[in-house]
Design an enzyme around this catalytic site. Sequence first.
Site, PDB file in Angstrom:
ATOM      1  CG  HIS A  39      29.364 -32.175  -0.177  1.00  0.00           C
ATOM      2  ND1 HIS A  39      29.988 -31.334  -1.058  1.00  0.00           N
ATOM      3  CD2 HIS A  39      29.083 -31.421   0.912  1.00  0.00           C
ATOM      4  CE1 HIS A  39      30.095 -30.123  -0.528  1.00  0.00           C
ATOM      5  NE2 HIS A  39      29.526 -30.150   0.664  1.00  0.00           N
ATOM      6  CD  GLU A 121      31.793 -34.746   1.224  1.00  0.00           C
ATOM      7  OE1 GLU A 121      31.352 -35.543   0.369  1.00  0.00           O
ATOM      8  OE2 GLU A 121      32.447 -33.728   0.930  1.00  0.00           O
ATOM      9  CG  ASP A 170      29.118 -33.720  -4.824  1.00  0.00           C
ATOM     10  OD1 ASP A 170      29.516 -32.900  -5.657  1.00  0.00           O
ATOM     11  OD2 ASP A 170      29.393 -33.647  -3.618  1.00  0.00           O
TER      12      ASP A 170
END
Length: 186
Positions: A39, A121, A170
Amino acid sequence: MSDNPTLKDDGWFTFARRAPCDHFDQRQDPNDISLLVIHNISLPPNKFGGNCIESFFAGKLDPDAHPFFAQIADLRVSSHFLIKRTGELVQFVSINERAWHAGLSSFQGRTRCNDFSIGIELEGADNTDYTEEQYDALVKVSKTIMRHFKKITLGRVVGHNDIAPGRKTDPGFAFDWAKYRKALTN
């Protein structure tokens, strides 16, 4: 980050800075982990640095600190890891637990990707190049995860956009998938 990050039995990395959050729950089957999802996140959007991402995952984001924050402050989301622009690895949730990173998602006909995935992330944005430090950290963490969870093969390392097409974009077009995949095979 160490050249050889270690994953402990409790699901925490030895070289990650711990920032535990409450936005997770038990996995139905911890032996079912078979997907790695990449992400990106930046808070405020397209701004880097600070502790807003950690505050967001902890449920402590100040809705008055930025106009965008009022829209997201009440969301209950998390990820297993965050890799900051500096390459620092932050871990929010043990990988033995289910983080809430994928949302409405499916992979190869199977829904609820949070049930069987690990989320990483990257501090970034779809249209901003990621740093070398981030790629280095991402490769090290990914290789360690893949060694530990044999069901996660190269074809099961995907972007959020792959499991939520049309809803998520993303890690974005700035993410160099070829570079990342090549490094995973070396």
